[in-house]
Write a protein that holds these residues in place. Structure first.
Motif, PDB file in Angstrom:
ATOM      1  N   LEU A 199       0.827  -1.204   0.000  1.00  0.00           N
ATOM      2  CA  LEU A 199       0.000   0.000   0.000  1.00  0.00           C
ATOM      3  C   LEU A 199       0.861   1.254   0.000  1.00  0.00           C
ATOM      4  CD1 LEU A 199      -2.786   1.350   0.223  1.00  0.00           C
ATOM      5  CD2 LEU A 199      -2.567   1.152   2.721  1.00  0.00           C
ATOM      6  N   VAL A 200       1.867   1.303   0.872  1.00  0.00           N
ATOM      7  CA  VAL A 200       2.720   2.492   0.960  1.00  0.00           C
ATOM      8  C   VAL A 200       3.582   2.643  -0.287  1.00  0.00           C
ATOM      9  CG1 VAL A 200       4.581   3.580   2.275  1.00  0.00           C
ATOM     10  CG2 VAL A 200       2.672   2.489   3.470  1.00  0.00           C
ATOM     11  N   HIS A 201       4.039   1.535  -0.850  1.00  0.00           N
ATOM     12  CA  HIS A 201       4.779   1.547  -2.112  1.00  0.00           C
ATOM     13  C   HIS A 201       3.968   2.282  -3.185  1.00  0.00           C
ATOM     14  CE1 HIS A 201       7.349  -0.782  -5.191  1.00  0.00           C
ATOM     15  NE2 HIS A 201       6.435  -0.165  -5.924  1.00  0.00           N
ATOM     16  N   GLU A 202       2.686   1.937  -3.292  1.00  0.00           N
ATOM     17  CA  GLU A 202       1.831   2.576  -4.295  1.00  0.00           C
ATOM     18  C   GLU A 202       1.514   4.021  -3.923  1.00  0.00           C
ATOM     19  OE1 GLU A 202       1.877   0.921  -6.822  1.00  0.00           O
ATOM     20  OE2 GLU A 202       2.365  -1.026  -5.948  1.00  0.00           O
ATOM     21  N   MET A 203       1.433   4.311  -2.643  1.00  0.00           N
ATOM     22  CA  MET A 203       1.224   5.692  -2.203  1.00  0.00           C
ATOM     23  C   MET A 203       2.412   6.571  -2.581  1.00  0.00           C
ATOM     24  SD  MET A 203      -0.587   5.000   1.522  1.00  0.00           S
ATOM     25  CE  MET A 203      -0.807   6.746   1.945  1.00  0.00           C
ATOM     26  N   ALA A 204       3.614   5.978  -2.566  1.00  0.00           N
ATOM     27  CA  ALA A 204       4.797   6.728  -2.999  1.00  0.00           C
ATOM     28  C   ALA A 204       4.712   7.060  -4.487  1.00  0.00           C
ATOM     29  CB  ALA A 204       6.066   5.935  -2.699  1.00  0.00           C
ATOM     30  N   HIS A 205       4.135   6.164  -5.273  1.00  0.00           N
ATOM     31  CA  HIS A 205       3.903   6.466  -6.688  1.00  0.00           C
ATOM     32  C   HIS A 205       2.897   7.607  -6.835  1.00  0.00           C
ATOM     33  CE1 HIS A 205       6.285   3.427  -8.646  1.00  0.00           C
ATOM     34  NE2 HIS A 205       5.717   2.442  -7.971  1.00  0.00           N
ATOM     35  N   ALA A 206       1.870   7.602  -5.995  1.00  0.00           N
ATOM     36  CA  ALA A 206       0.887   8.687  -6.027  1.00  0.00           C
ATOM     37  C   ALA A 206       1.554  10.017  -5.682  1.00  0.00           C
ATOM     38  CB  ALA A 206      -0.257   8.393  -5.055  1.00  0.00           C
ATOM     39  N   TRP A 207       2.406   9.995  -4.658  1.00  0.00           N
ATOM     40  CA  TRP A 207       3.135  11.221  -4.284  1.00  0.00           C
ATOM     41  C   TRP A 207       3.956  11.731  -5.464  1.00  0.00           C
ATOM     42  CZ3 TRP A 207       8.324  12.108  -4.495  1.00  0.00           C
ATOM     43  CH2 TRP A 207       8.762  13.324  -3.973  1.00  0.00           C
ATOM     44  N   GLN A 208       4.662  10.833  -6.145  1.00  0.00           N
ATOM     45  CA  GLN A 208       5.518  11.270  -7.245  1.00  0.00           C
ATOM     46  C   GLN A 208       4.693  11.818  -8.408  1.00  0.00           C
ATOM     47  OE1 GLN A 208       7.964   8.316  -9.344  1.00  0.00           O
ATOM     48  NE2 GLN A 208       9.640   9.784  -9.325  1.00  0.00           N
ATOM     49  N   PHE A 209       3.545  11.204  -8.672  1.00  0.00           N
ATOM     50  CA  PHE A 209       2.717  11.703  -9.770  1.00  0.00           C
ATOM     51  C   PHE A 209       2.256  13.126  -9.508  1.00  0.00           C
ATOM     52  CE2 PHE A 209      -1.559  12.490 -11.456  1.00  0.00           C
ATOM     53  CZ  PHE A 209      -1.293  12.405 -12.818  1.00  0.00           C
ATOM     54  N   HIS A 210       1.885  13.415  -8.264  1.00  0.00           N
ATOM     55  CA  HIS A 210       1.340  14.741  -7.953  1.00  0.00           C
ATOM     56  C   HIS A 210       2.408  15.778  -7.622  1.00  0.00           C
ATOM     57  CE1 HIS A 210      -2.909  13.636  -8.026  1.00  0.00           C
ATOM     58  NE2 HIS A 210      -2.571  12.491  -7.455  1.00  0.00           N
ATOM     59  N   PHE A 211       3.563  15.340  -7.143  1.00  0.00           N
ATOM     60  CA  PHE A 211       4.541  16.309  -6.654  1.00  0.00           C
ATOM     61  C   PHE A 211       5.947  16.122  -7.228  1.00  0.00           C
ATOM     62  CE2 PHE A 211       1.354  15.552  -3.349  1.00  0.00           C
ATOM     63  CZ  PHE A 211       0.805  16.830  -3.254  1.00  0.00           C
ATOM     64  N   GLY A 212       6.133  15.162  -8.095  1.00  0.00           N
ATOM     65  CA  GLY A 212       7.454  14.914  -8.661  1.00  0.00           C
ATOM     66  C   GLY A 212       7.398  14.657 -10.145  1.00  0.00           C
ATOM     67  N   LYS A 213       8.359  13.889 -10.626  1.00  0.00           N
ATOM     68  CA  LYS A 213       8.454  13.569 -12.049  1.00  0.00           C
ATOM     69  C   LYS A 213       8.623  12.060 -12.215  1.00  0.00           C
ATOM     70  CE  LYS A 213      10.509  18.013 -13.382  1.00  0.00           C
ATOM     71  NZ  LYS A 213      11.667  18.674 -14.040  1.00  0.00           N
ATOM     72  N   PRO A 214       7.526  11.347 -12.460  1.00  0.00           N
ATOM     73  CA  PRO A 214       7.607   9.890 -12.616  1.00  0.00           C
ATOM     74  C   PRO A 214       8.495   9.501 -13.788  1.00  0.00           C
ATOM     75  CG  PRO A 214       5.333  10.603 -12.327  1.00  0.00           C
ATOM     76  CD  PRO A 214       6.142  11.843 -12.553  1.00  0.00           C
ATOM     77  N   GLY A 215       9.124   8.332 -13.685  1.00  0.00           N
ATOM     78  CA  GLY A 215       9.916   7.806 -14.787  1.00  0.00           C
ATOM     79  C   GLY A 215       9.017   7.300 -15.892  1.00  0.00           C
ATOM     80  N   ARG A 216       9.654   6.779 -16.930  1.00  0.00           N
ATOM     81  CA  ARG A 216       8.863   6.215 -18.017  1.00  0.00           C
ATOM     82  C   ARG A 216       7.989   5.090 -17.479  1.00  0.00           C
ATOM     83  NH1 ARG A 216      13.947   3.925 -18.526  1.00  0.00           N
ATOM     84  NH2 ARG A 216      13.964   1.625 -18.624  1.00  0.00           N
ATOM     85  N   ARG A 217       6.997   4.716 -18.229  1.00  0.00           N
ATOM     86  CA  ARG A 217       6.002   3.744 -17.767  1.00  0.00           C
ATOM     87  C   ARG A 217       6.663   2.500 -17.164  1.00  0.00           C
ATOM     88  NH1 ARG A 217       0.672   2.681 -18.425  1.00  0.00           N
ATOM     89  NH2 ARG A 217       0.011   0.496 -18.494  1.00  0.00           N
ATOM     90  N   GLY A 218       6.321   2.215 -15.919  1.00  0.00           N
ATOM     91  CA  GLY A 218       6.809   1.022 -15.255  1.00  0.00           C
ATOM     92  C   GLY A 218       8.188   1.149 -14.630  1.00  0.00           C
ATOM     93  N   TYR A 219       8.856   2.313 -14.810  1.00  0.00           N
ATOM     94  CA  TYR A 219      10.218   2.452 -14.285  1.00  0.00           C
ATOM     95  C   TYR A 219      10.205   3.196 -12.954  1.00  0.00           C
ATOM     96  CZ  TYR A 219      15.233   3.261 -14.042  1.00  0.00           C
ATOM     97  OH  TYR A 219      16.544   3.274 -13.645  1.00  0.00           O
ATOM     98  N   HIS A 220      10.873   2.635 -11.975  1.00  0.00           N
ATOM     99  CA  HIS A 220      11.004   3.250 -10.656  1.00  0.00           C
ATOM    100  C   HIS A 220      12.319   4.025 -10.638  1.00  0.00           C
ATOM    101  CE1 HIS A 220       8.313  -0.179 -10.176  1.00  0.00           C
ATOM    102  NE2 HIS A 220       7.881   0.326  -9.031  1.00  0.00           N
TER     103      HIS A 220
END
Length: 236
Positions: free
Chosen positions: A81-102
């Protein structure tokens, strides 16, 4: 009246709210938590996946795979759950990598909240990559928040009776390698395979010890640290 649907989803929502407060300072917007049986994944984050019919507002999705709830530790469910919440944080406040890349930004955030990214789910794995796991940092924020959550009686109530077979990966001293289905006797059904020899492979979800036998057997692991965990039938 509390229905199974309300109980199951309220538990996940309460965990989300708890970690949003303790790990993310309440900055994560509400999301729609779903249960999805995706193959070979504990969960996933999908940005702006839902649209409200009337308000035309977007909403992210965090999906949790209930097929693992009975065969991994409760700690690992919360890590997911927290792993996915970190993805949510990055989407709203950071710059996600290419699709599927951490990427490094995501990895840095994970480490900051007390989860070490690892491609192997344990120390020594790569911090970034396509398929990533994690493990709790001793004394980190995640473990402090999780101890608080568990201390107030949090638990996952509803377990899939026909779960997948997995090897436990948690390295935390809390519930490390514990199978949630243990002690439920024949209520949790392990997957079975039909083959001409009428023999299937069984594997301990904690120490990965293996044995062969008839599909009707119920085997318990004799490992000292496995607490007589039921061996699970392995699909090959």
């Amino acid at each position: 009246m509390t229905t199974p649907t309300i109980e199951a989803y309220e538990e996940l929502q309460s965990a989300f709210d708890h970690y949003n407060r303790d790990l993310f300072a309440y900055v994560l917007p509400p999301c729609l938590i779903t249960m999805q049986r995706e193959k070979r994944t504990y969960g996933y984050f999908s940005s702006q996946r839902f649209l409200h019919r009337k308000d035309e507002k977007y909403c992210d999705e965090i999906a949790m795979n209930p097929a693992y709830f009975a065969v991994v530790s409760q700690l690992e469910i919360l890590q997911t759950l927290v792993h996915e919440m970190a993805h949510a944080w990055q989407f709203h406040f950071g710059k996600p990598g290419r699709r599927g890349y951490h990427n490094k930004e995501w990895a840095d955030k994970m480490e900051a909240i007390g989860l070490m990214p690892s491609s192997t789910h344990k120390a020594g794995g790569a911090r970034t990559g396509e398929k990533m796991g994690d493990y709790p940092l001793e004394g980190g924020l995640f473990m402090a928040a999780t101890n608080k959550l568990l201390a107030r009686g949090f638990g996952i109530s509803w377990l899939d009776r026909m779960p997948v077979s997995v090897k436990a990966t948690s390295t935390s001293p809390i519930e490390s390698g514990i199978v949630l289905g243990a002690g439920l006797g024949g209520l949790i059904h392990t997957p079975t395979n039909k083959n001409r020899s009428n023999r299937i492979k069984y594997r301990c979800p904690s120490c990965a010890a293996q044995a062969w036998g008839k599909p009707s057997l119920r085997l318990l692991c004799g490992g000292q640290e496995c607490s007589a965990a039921p061996l699970l039938a392995v699909e090959e």
